[in-house]
Design a protein around this motif. Structure first.
Motif, PDB file in Angstrom:
ATOM      1  N   THR A   6       0.829  -1.208   0.000  1.00 37.17           N
ATOM      2  CA  THR A   6       0.000   0.000   0.000  1.00 37.17           C
ATOM      3  C   THR A   6       0.858   1.251   0.000  1.00 37.17           C
ATOM      4  OG1 THR A   6      -1.832  -1.124   1.138  1.00 37.17           O
ATOM      5  CG2 THR A   6      -1.755   1.281   1.281  1.00 37.17           C
ATOM      6  N   GLY A   7       1.941   1.239   0.768  1.00 38.11           N
ATOM      7  CA  GLY A   7       2.833   2.391   0.833  1.00 38.11           C
ATOM      8  C   GLY A   7       3.494   2.692  -0.505  1.00 38.11           C
ATOM      9  N   LEU A   8       3.967   1.654  -1.194  1.00 32.93           N
ATOM     10  CA  LEU A   8       4.577   1.851  -2.506  1.00 32.93           C
ATOM     11  C   LEU A   8       3.558   2.388  -3.508  1.00 32.93           C
ATOM     12  CD1 LEU A   8       6.778  -1.384  -2.747  1.00 32.93           C
ATOM     13  CD2 LEU A   8       7.572   0.966  -2.408  1.00 32.93           C
ATOM     14  N   PHE A   9       2.306   1.918  -3.400  1.00 34.28           N
ATOM     15  CA  PHE A   9       1.258   2.375  -4.295  1.00 34.28           C
ATOM     16  C   PHE A   9       0.957   3.856  -4.072  1.00 34.28           C
ATOM     17  CE2 PHE A   9      -3.444   2.232  -5.467  1.00 34.28           C
ATOM     18  CZ  PHE A   9      -3.198   2.270  -6.833  1.00 34.28           C
ATOM     19  N   ILE A  10       0.873   4.274  -2.809  1.00 36.38           N
ATOM     20  CA  ILE A  10       0.636   5.690  -2.480  1.00 36.38           C
ATOM     21  C   ILE A  10       1.767   6.556  -3.014  1.00 36.38           C
ATOM     22  CG2 ILE A  10       0.485   7.347  -0.571  1.00 36.38           C
ATOM     23  CD1 ILE A  10      -0.947   5.174   1.048  1.00 36.38           C
ATOM     24  N   ALA A  11       3.014   6.082  -2.823  1.00 37.18           N
ATOM     25  CA  ALA A  11       4.171   6.846  -3.292  1.00 37.18           C
ATOM     26  C   ALA A  11       4.150   7.006  -4.811  1.00 37.18           C
ATOM     27  CB  ALA A  11       5.457   6.164  -2.842  1.00 37.18           C
ATOM     28  N   ALA A  12       3.794   5.927  -5.522  1.00 40.21           N
ATOM     29  CA  ALA A  12       3.753   5.988  -6.989  1.00 40.21           C
ATOM     30  C   ALA A  12       2.662   6.947  -7.467  1.00 40.21           C
ATOM     31  CB  ALA A  12       3.519   4.581  -7.537  1.00 40.21           C
ATOM     32  N   LEU A  64      -6.639   1.387  -2.770  1.00 38.25           N
ATOM     33  CA  LEU A  64      -5.629   1.785  -1.781  1.00 38.25           C
ATOM     34  C   LEU A  64      -5.268   0.609  -0.877  1.00 38.25           C
ATOM     35  CD1 LEU A  64      -6.596   5.344  -0.464  1.00 38.25           C
ATOM     36  CD2 LEU A  64      -4.486   4.687  -1.627  1.00 38.25           C
ATOM     37  N   LEU A  65      -6.294  -0.060  -0.348  1.00 30.19           N
ATOM     38  CA  LEU A  65      -6.054  -1.159   0.568  1.00 30.19           C
ATOM     39  C   LEU A  65      -5.424  -2.362  -0.120  1.00 30.19           C
ATOM     40  CD1 LEU A  65      -9.334  -0.998   2.695  1.00 30.19           C
ATOM     41  CD2 LEU A  65      -7.089  -0.053   3.235  1.00 30.19           C
ATOM     42  N   SER A  66      -5.737  -2.546  -1.416  1.00 27.52           N
ATOM     43  CA  SER A  66      -5.158  -3.654  -2.174  1.00 27.52           C
ATOM     44  C   SER A  66      -3.732  -3.368  -2.609  1.00 27.52           C
ATOM     45  CB  SER A  66      -6.009  -3.966  -3.406  1.00 27.52           C
ATOM     46  OG  SER A  66      -7.306  -4.366  -3.027  1.00 27.52           O
ATOM     47  N   GLY A  67      -3.388  -2.093  -2.653  1.00 32.25           N
ATOM     48  CA  GLY A  67      -2.036  -1.731  -3.075  1.00 32.25           C
ATOM     49  C   GLY A  67      -1.849  -1.770  -4.578  1.00 32.25           C
ATOM     50  N   GLY A  68      -2.922  -1.569  -5.346  1.00 33.09           N
ATOM     51  CA  GLY A  68      -2.820  -1.571  -6.813  1.00 33.09           C
ATOM     52  C   GLY A  68      -4.169  -1.284  -7.434  1.00 33.09           C
ATOM     53  N   ARG A  69      -4.137  -0.964  -8.701  1.00 33.26           N
ATOM     54  CA  ARG A  69      -5.391  -0.673  -9.413  1.00 33.26           C
ATOM     55  C   ARG A  69      -6.159  -1.957  -9.667  1.00 33.26           C
ATOM     56  NH1 ARG A  69      -5.653   4.538 -11.011  1.00 33.26           N
ATOM     57  NH2 ARG A  69      -3.690   5.727 -11.133  1.00 33.26           N
ATOM     58  N   HIS A  85     -10.091 -10.992   3.841  1.00 31.78           N
ATOM     59  CA  HIS A  85      -8.753 -10.858   4.387  1.00 31.78           C
ATOM     60  C   HIS A  85      -8.742  -9.934   5.603  1.00 31.78           C
ATOM     61  CE1 HIS A  85      -4.403 -10.874   4.469  1.00 31.78           C
ATOM     62  NE2 HIS A  85      -4.375  -9.557   4.414  1.00 31.78           N
ATOM     63  N   THR A  86      -9.484  -8.846   5.508  1.00 27.89           N
ATOM     64  CA  THR A  86      -9.568  -7.903   6.629  1.00 27.89           C
ATOM     65  C   THR A  86     -10.212  -8.559   7.845  1.00 27.89           C
ATOM     66  OG1 THR A  86      -9.751  -6.051   5.079  1.00 27.89           O
ATOM     67  CG2 THR A  86     -10.408  -5.652   7.355  1.00 27.89           C
TER      68      THR A  86
END
Length: 228
Positions: A6-12, A64-69, A85-86
């Protein structure tokens, strides 16, 4: 939910917008340190910030929660998987909390009965020690959830260790403090003697000529007496 992904996705997404961490933080009303923690996977945004963050970056909360589109045809499937999963993560946190709570309560009760409450033959100390050992065993079993064979063996080892501690406590209190043992199979009261029958030895308590109780440990296998 993977914090690093998720963090890498937000940064991208932030870089796609051409924003700095400070600019994104300003739009959300948080500090740039908070954004840095998200992007490095050291933390996740607060639930109240997920919708504003997704709106600012142009993605959904699920993405966002999945970390990708997520493609539109996969949206329902991914959403269901994310919810499951949650829920599993939530249950796992509850189990860890229960296990830690049992460990803490068991340790406090057992230590208290051995060190503080156990300097007599009160029922409080007796039941506190038993309950403490059972809580530690239950915590161990919860820790190995899903690996029941290992869990049962580990819990049995904890109970055995507790038994050894309680037996050692009795031996020390009889030989060094001249106090009656607390964990007995049976107590036999005679005219001038009280016998505490234990698993490996007996303790005979008699009144000496000086008016002070005299304790004698009788080892069952060898039938030898050791006087204190």
């Amino acid at each position: 939910m993977n914090p690093q992904k998720t963090g890498l996705f937000i940064a991208a997404l932030r870089r796609e917008k051409g924003w700095t961490q400070s600019e994104l933080a300003e739009r959300l009303g948080v500090t740039d340190k908070a954004v840095s923690r998200w992007e490095t996977g050291k933390g996740l945004p607060d639930i109240s910030l997920l919708a504003p963050l997704g709106e600012a970056l142009g993605v959904s909360v699920n993405e966002l929660l999945s970390g990708g589109r997520i493609a539109s045809e996969q949206l329902t499937e991914r959403s269901d998987a994310l919810v499951l999963h949650t829920m599993e993560e939530s249950r796992e946190r509850v189990r860890r909390f229960q296990s830690n709570l049992f460990y803490a309560a068991g340790a406090v009760l057992l230590a208290g009965s051995l060190l503080f409450l156990g300097f007599d033959t009160s029922f409080v100390a007796f039941y506190a020690s038993i309950l403490g050992g059972l809580l530690l065993a239950a915590a161990t079993l919860l820790h190995f959830r899903g690996r029941w064979k290992r869990g049962i063996l580990a819990a049995a080892a904890v109970l055995l260790l507790t038994f050894c501690l309680l037996e050692a406590r009795d031996f020390v209190y009889v030989t060094f403090y001249e106090l009656p043992p607390q964990y007995n199979l049976r107590i036999v009261t005679g005219y001038d003697e009280i016998r505490y029958e234990k698993l490996f030895y007996d303790v005979c308590r008699s009144r000496s000529e000086t008016g002070k109780d005299l304790y004698q440990i009788v080892v069952k296998q060898r039938d030898q007496a050791h006087m204190r």
